[in-house]
Design a protein around this motif. Structure first.
Motif, PDB file in Angstrom:
ATOM      1  N   GLN A   6       0.850  -1.190   0.000  1.00  0.00           N
ATOM      2  CA  GLN A   6       0.000   0.000   0.000  1.00  0.00           C
ATOM      3  C   GLN A   6       0.884   1.237   0.000  1.00  0.00           C
ATOM      4  N   TYR A 134     -13.069  -7.753   4.277  1.00  0.00           N
ATOM      5  CA  TYR A 134     -12.263  -7.517   3.069  1.00  0.00           C
ATOM      6  C   TYR A 134     -12.873  -6.486   2.124  1.00  0.00           C
ATOM      7  N   GLN A 160     -13.953  -2.254   7.064  1.00  0.00           N
ATOM      8  CA  GLN A 160     -13.261  -2.529   5.813  1.00  0.00           C
ATOM      9  C   GLN A 160     -14.111  -2.271   4.566  1.00  0.00           C
ATOM     10  N   SER A 185      -4.937   2.627   7.011  1.00  0.00           N
ATOM     11  CA  SER A 185      -4.920   1.679   5.897  1.00  0.00           C
ATOM     12  C   SER A 185      -6.296   1.438   5.284  1.00  0.00           C
ATOM     13  N   HIS A 303     -11.333  -3.489  -0.215  1.00  0.00           N
ATOM     14  CA  HIS A 303     -10.340  -3.066   0.781  1.00  0.00           C
ATOM     15  C   HIS A 303      -9.123  -3.982   0.708  1.00  0.00           C
ATOM     16  N   LEU A 304      -9.395  -5.263   0.551  1.00  0.00           N
ATOM     17  CA  LEU A 304      -8.338  -6.258   0.357  1.00  0.00           C
ATOM     18  C   LEU A 304      -8.718  -7.155  -0.813  1.00  0.00           C
ATOM     19  N   VAL A 306      -8.120 -10.815  -1.525  1.00  0.00           N
ATOM     20  CA  VAL A 306      -7.630 -11.986  -0.797  1.00  0.00           C
ATOM     21  C   VAL A 306      -7.780 -13.242  -1.647  1.00  0.00           C
ATOM     22  N   THR A 326       3.150  -8.750   0.192  1.00  0.00           N
ATOM     23  CA  THR A 326       1.817  -9.249   0.523  1.00  0.00           C
ATOM     24  C   THR A 326       1.663  -9.293   2.043  1.00  0.00           C
ATOM     25  N   HIS A 329      -4.087 -11.714   6.134  1.00  0.00           N
ATOM     26  CA  HIS A 329      -5.218 -11.236   6.929  1.00  0.00           C
ATOM     27  C   HIS A 329      -6.197 -12.393   7.154  1.00  0.00           C
ATOM     28  N   SER A 364      -3.247 -11.683   1.011  1.00  0.00           N
ATOM     29  CA  SER A 364      -3.747 -10.435   0.434  1.00  0.00           C
ATOM     30  C   SER A 364      -2.734  -9.864  -0.541  1.00  0.00           C
TER      31      SER A 364
END
Length: 390
Positions: A6, A134, A160, A185, A303-304, A306, A326, A329, A364
């Motif tokens: 990020q 996520y 999230q 984040s 947000h993620l 995965v 990576t 999560h 992730s």
């Protein structure tokens, strides 16, 4: 090429003039606690979430804790929580004096599985605390049907999924109460700790306003034992800037997610994307990367991103060797953490095999509104090369 998970500096560079203006406005105001920046953000974020009320608090954990307190949840009560979540979801229940009762997730969406909740409901159950994990909304309609049947409450951990939609409706104003973290984040991230609660219930909103401010609505008149959990004025000013760009930035995340989904699917027949329950149908799990699944009623905000792989650690190492950062999560399910595995925690739970399997398989990939196209290309190429060498 090195691909960071990020980029925290790029948002400031893009919106530098707006952030600097917000900072100067804050400094020149001479008002630093519960002033116009907080009240304006509360109004703007409530409107964005299609909710009647927003109450800013110090962080996401406090949002969860105060939401439970506002619903009169306390000692001896039980709150159903996902087994697959960040530990903050459980900690909020414990902080309220209640008992978290874990329920396993749907294997396709990784969100709380409504089909398993009924068997966990007891006379002591006071609420379900679900998570939009996520960046994807949980199944609100199914959860609302359960809480209405049993006369309990529905709270949502929306840390999230800022801006996500369920059946076309923005999350934040659907459940009894929804709780938001603005940790840096997050999709809507502050430059420090910050959080909020949204609701359509004026009583719950009023209770949280009192609880966040030492149990007081008038200075030195403390109605209840409260807390010091006020959203910072400066963070509110910065969040107001980012909120104006949130939909655009979520759209950028979606472009990357669709690129991942399309390219990884087409790069090899061994890559897979689950539908409900399909993860058990994978023919050759040693070579399969399982992609995220999005139900028809969900508009996630990514947000993620995965993925899953049975050789996750080897895959993560391979990506690191190619300069791809990576994150896992989450590597330790709450029930296996020191906070809850200790017998003194008084948490009773069965073997939570799905949560444990996910903790061993999830990974992730980098995603964000400032990720460049060539960086996504590098990630995809590295994934493909790993598939080829197994």
């Amino acid at each position: 090429m090195s691909v960071a998970f990020q980029d925290f500096h790029a948002p400031y560079l893009e919106l530098k003039d707006e952030f600097d203006s917000a900072y100067r406005r804050f400094m020149e105001s001479g008002w630093f606690v519960l002033g116009k920046e907080v009240s304006s953000f509360e109004d703007e974020y409530a409107s964005y979430c299609e909710a009647e009320y927003c109450v800013g608090v110090a962080n996401g954990l406090d949002a969860l804790h105060l939401a439970l307190r506002a619903m009169d949840i306390g000692a001896g009560d039980e709150v159903i929580v996902p087994s697959n979540t960040y530990i903050a979801t459980w900690l909020a229940v414990s902080q309220a004096g209640a008992i978290p009762v874990p329920v396993e997730p749907d294997m396709a969406t990784y969100n709380l599985n409504p089909a398993l909740i009924e068997q966990a409901v007891t006379p002591r159950t006071k609420a379900i605390l679900a998570v939009n994990l996520y960046g994807q909304p949980c199944d609100y309609d199914a959860l609302l049907a359960i809480v209405r049947k049993h006369g309990i409450r529905l709270a949502i951990d929306n840390a999230q999924a800022h801006g996500a939609r369920y059946n076309g409706r923005r999350v934040g104003g659907i459940a009894d109460i929804e709780c938001h973290s603005f940790y840096p984040s997050k999709n809507l991230g502050a430059y420090g700790e910050a959080g909020a609660v949204t609701t359509n219930d004026p009583v719950l909103a009023d209770r949280i306003r009192v609880l966040r401010n030492y149990g007081s609505r008038v200075r030195y008149h403390n109605e209840v034992p409260g807390y010091n959990s006020r959203l910072d004025e400066l963070q509110a000013a910065f969040l107001r800037v980012k909120l104006r760009h949130l939909d655009e930035w979520n759209g950028r995340r979606d472009v990357i997610a669709q690129r991942y989904l399309s390219a990884i699917r087409s790069s090899s027949s061994d890559f897979s994307s689950p539908d409900s329950g399909c993860s058990s149908k994978i023919q050759n799990p040693k070579s399969n990367i399982i992609l995220p699944f999005v139900p028809s009623w969900a508009n996630p905000v990514w947000h993620l991103f995965v993925i899953r792989h049975v050789q996750r650690d080897a895959l993560q190492k391979h990506l690191a060797e190619h300069g791809i950062q990576t994150i896992i999560h989450y590597p330790i399910p709450p029930h296996l953490s020191g906070a809850y595995s200790n017998p003194k925690s008084n948490i009773q739970h069965p073997t939570l095999r799905i949560a444990e399997q996910l903790a061993n398989e999830v990974l992730s990939l980098p995603i964000g509104p400032h990720m460049k196209e060539d960086q996504a290309t590098e990630v995809i190429a590295a994934l493909s090369s790993f598939q080829a060498i197994i």
